[in-house]
Write an enzyme that holds these catalytic residues in place. Structure first.
Site, mmCIF file in Angstrom:
data_model
loop_
_atom_site.group_PDB
_atom_site.id
_atom_site.type_symbol
_atom_site.label_atom_id
_atom_site.label_comp_id
_atom_site.label_asym_id
_atom_site.label_seq_id
_atom_site.Cartn_x
_atom_site.Cartn_y
_atom_site.Cartn_z
ATOM 1 N N TYR A 104 -0.688 -9.896 0.944
ATOM 2 C CA TYR A 104 0.412 -9.335 1.737
ATOM 3 C C TYR A 104 0.397 -9.894 3.155
ATOM 4 O O TYR A 104 -0.643 -10.313 3.658
ATOM 5 C CB TYR A 104 0.367 -7.802 1.730
ATOM 6 C CG TYR A 104 -0.892 -7.202 2.304
ATOM 7 C CD1 TYR A 104 -1.035 -6.987 3.675
ATOM 8 C CD2 TYR A 104 -1.938 -6.823 1.471
ATOM 9 C CE1 TYR A 104 -2.186 -6.435 4.187
ATOM 10 C CE2 TYR A 104 -3.096 -6.276 1.986
ATOM 11 C CZ TYR A 104 -3.207 -6.089 3.345
ATOM 12 O OH TYR A 104 -4.367 -5.548 3.846
ATOM 13 N N HIS A 151 -7.397 -8.416 -2.023
ATOM 14 C CA HIS A 151 -8.712 -7.800 -1.828
ATOM 15 C C HIS A 151 -8.669 -6.338 -2.211
ATOM 16 O O HIS A 151 -7.618 -5.702 -2.222
ATOM 17 C CB HIS A 151 -9.166 -7.932 -0.368
ATOM 18 C CG HIS A 151 -8.232 -7.273 0.608
ATOM 19 N ND1 HIS A 151 -7.127 -7.909 1.117
ATOM 20 C CD2 HIS A 151 -8.224 -6.033 1.132
ATOM 21 C CE1 HIS A 151 -6.483 -7.088 1.921
ATOM 22 N NE2 HIS A 151 -7.114 -5.932 1.953
ATOM 23 N N ARG A 167 -2.938 -11.828 4.103
ATOM 24 C CA ARG A 167 -4.274 -11.449 3.650
ATOM 25 C C ARG A 167 -4.483 -11.916 2.210
ATOM 26 O O ARG A 167 -3.622 -11.685 1.357
ATOM 27 C CB ARG A 167 -4.478 -9.918 3.677
ATOM 28 C CG ARG A 167 -4.409 -9.205 5.001
ATOM 29 C CD ARG A 167 -5.540 -9.494 5.980
ATOM 30 N NE ARG A 167 -6.819 -9.929 5.448
ATOM 31 C CZ ARG A 167 -7.780 -9.142 4.968
ATOM 32 N NH1 ARG A 167 -7.636 -7.851 4.966
ATOM 33 N NH2 ARG A 167 -8.911 -9.640 4.517
ATOM 34 N N HIS A 173 -10.631 -2.790 -1.045
ATOM 35 C CA HIS A 173 -11.516 -2.163 -0.055
ATOM 36 C C HIS A 173 -12.560 -1.302 -0.767
ATOM 37 O O HIS A 173 -12.221 -0.579 -1.713
ATOM 38 C CB HIS A 173 -10.717 -1.266 0.880
ATOM 39 C CG HIS A 173 -9.693 -1.977 1.709
ATOM 40 N ND1 HIS A 173 -9.951 -2.406 2.989
ATOM 41 C CD2 HIS A 173 -8.413 -2.325 1.441
ATOM 42 C CE1 HIS A 173 -8.858 -2.986 3.479
ATOM 43 N NE2 HIS A 173 -7.903 -2.951 2.556
ATOM 44 N N TYR A 181 0.847 -1.197 0.000
ATOM 45 C CA TYR A 181 0.000 0.000 0.000
ATOM 46 C C TYR A 181 0.880 1.245 0.000
ATOM 47 O O TYR A 181 1.971 1.234 0.587
ATOM 48 C CB TYR A 181 -0.853 0.047 1.265
ATOM 49 C CG TYR A 181 -2.003 -0.930 1.307
ATOM 50 C CD1 TYR A 181 -3.274 -0.561 0.892
ATOM 51 C CD2 TYR A 181 -1.825 -2.215 1.801
ATOM 52 C CE1 TYR A 181 -4.341 -1.446 0.962
ATOM 53 C CE2 TYR A 181 -2.884 -3.110 1.869
ATOM 54 C CZ TYR A 181 -4.137 -2.716 1.444
ATOM 55 O OH TYR A 181 -5.188 -3.597 1.519
#
Lengths: 192, 233
Positions: B143, B156, B153, B158, B104
């Site tokens: 990640y 995905h 995780r 958000h 991110y």
């Protein structure tokens, strides 16, 4: 018919999309709901978001939603969606150091309650953060409002817990309320 | 049109605030019972944000920089519906995600995977009059995180939605069909089992564009249904 899409946590990395003041994305939402021509008493609301250890939550997002100073929701999905003054009624704030948040808005007017009587002035509040798979609902009332005594929803809250959702007046048009997610003086949250 | 928001729809779909396998919930859930809130105009109304807040390229996360981002180009589309299956038009969707390497751009992400100078991973789109939305992006990478040993995780995206009221507001995550990390992810698995599949987008050949991008379909259902005669007072 179809089941509701489940909630998932906002996670730790939402800021560059949802509260991008420190990132390149243009901002839609603000911590300041006031602007030129917006009627009413301008107020500030400040506080901290605290976890079960009393530690400031530095990666939460608070949203507030409210009527205008006259108690109108003309700016909302139930009204025309527009107000004469450009009031949107919605604010968003990320918590940073110490879990602090701050909004500038106008004191909301009174809107009808489920019992048909006028409610005391209040803000609807949602709280999102890492460690919350589903957001929490609460409200903020104001300690200098006599109407608090007759507010249907405040009266659903046990008397000793009401102060957790009533902001203290700490100066001229300045209010303060901490949100304690867990533990002593835990904030009242609602199943909305 | 006025909608009602039965509390049951909330309990049925959403994970509990106290979700022990997701460790960060431990100090971040209320221990006092939640108080059932009668819905007033404050809750039944919501803010209005539509097309006027979205700028060019907000709905194409691959075109926000000078160059093309690394990774697998994808198109995500679907409908936003209420509980009766009616479209929710003109509602804002905010999206954010990791890059193809699982990193991110957020300043606190310290995963040792490369940032991509051509990918920020934030976007916005508004549903059309039929509740349809569509955006272009890069398939995010999985990640690691520190919830438990060797925790990863699943990939995905958000999504944050408003819908018609303060009660329809939701923040969720969209996953990709067939991800082998599903059984190990507490964030997904704290959702009631019968509702978990609602978080998984489906590969869709009809949405896929030849020689350009894979397509995924993800319909989102928000709280809210018509008041039926049985439920009127």
């Amino acid at each position: 018919m179809s089941g509701v899409t489940p909630s998932q946590t906002v996670g730790p990395y939402f800021a560059y999309a949802l509260t991008p003041s420190r990132y390149p994305l243009h901002e839609i939402f603000s911590t300041d709901l006031t602007g030129p021509g917006i009627e009413g008493t301008k107020i500030t609301l400040t506080g901290r978001v605290l976890d079960g250890d009393g530690v400031g939550v530095t990666d939460a997002m608070i949203e507030i939603w409210q009527a205008d100073a006259k108690g109108s929701l003309e700016h909302s999905t139930l009204g025309s969606g527009k107000s004469n003054s450009g009031f949107k009624g919605f604010g968003r704030c990320e918590t940073l150091a110490e879990g602090a948040y701050a909004f500038t808005t106008v004191k909301p007017g009174r809107v009808p309650g489920a019992d048909g009587k006028l409610q005391a002035p209040h803000l609807g509040v949602t709280l999102f953060s890492r460690g919350m798979l589903t957001h929490l609902f609460t409200r903020v009332y104001f300690e200098d409002e006599a109407a608090n005594a007759e507010d249907q929803i405040l009266n659903l809250v046990p008397a000793e817990r009401r102060p957790t959702i009533i902001a203290k007046k700490v100066g001229d048009n300045a209010y303060q309320l901490d949100i304690r997610i867990q533990g002593g003086d835990e904030t009242v949250f609602f199943h909305a | 049109m006025s909608l009602i928001y039965p509390h049951e729809s909330f309990f049925e779909a959403h994970p509990k605030h106290d979700s022990p396998t997701y460790r960060s919930t431990a100090k971040r859930h209320p221990k006092q019972p939640l108080i059932i809130l009668p819905h007033t105009m404050t809750e039944l109304s919501g803010p209005v944000y539509g097309h006027e807040v979205v700028q060019e390229f907000d709905n194409d996360l691959t075109r926000q920089h000078a160059g093309e981002p690394q990774g697998e180009r994808i198109i995500v589309q679907g409908r936003v519906l209420d509980e009766d299956g009616r479209p929710v038009p003109n509602t804002l969707i905010e999206v954010w995600q990791a890059n193809a390497a699982g990193r991110y751009v957020h300043v606190v992400d310290d995963h040792p995977a490369p940032l991509d100078p051509n990918f920020s991973g934030a976007g916005r789109v508004v549903t059309d009059e039929n509740g349809r939305y569509r955006f272009t992006s890069i398939k995010p990478g999985p990640y690691p995180w520190r919830n438990h040993h060797n925790a990863w995780r699943p990939a995905h995206i958000h999504l944050s939605l408003f819908g018609p009221s303060f009660l329809s507001r939701v923040v969720t995550q969209m996953y990709f069909e067939g991800d082998p990390l599903f059984p190990y992810d507490p964030i997904m698995n704290e959702v009631p089992e019968h509702a978990r599949h609602r978080l998984i987008s489906k590969f869709d050949l009809d949405v896929t564009e030849p020689e350009w991008a894979l397509g995924y379909t993800f319909d989102i259902v928000l709280r809210g249904k018509n008041e039926t005669p049985m439920e009127t007072k």
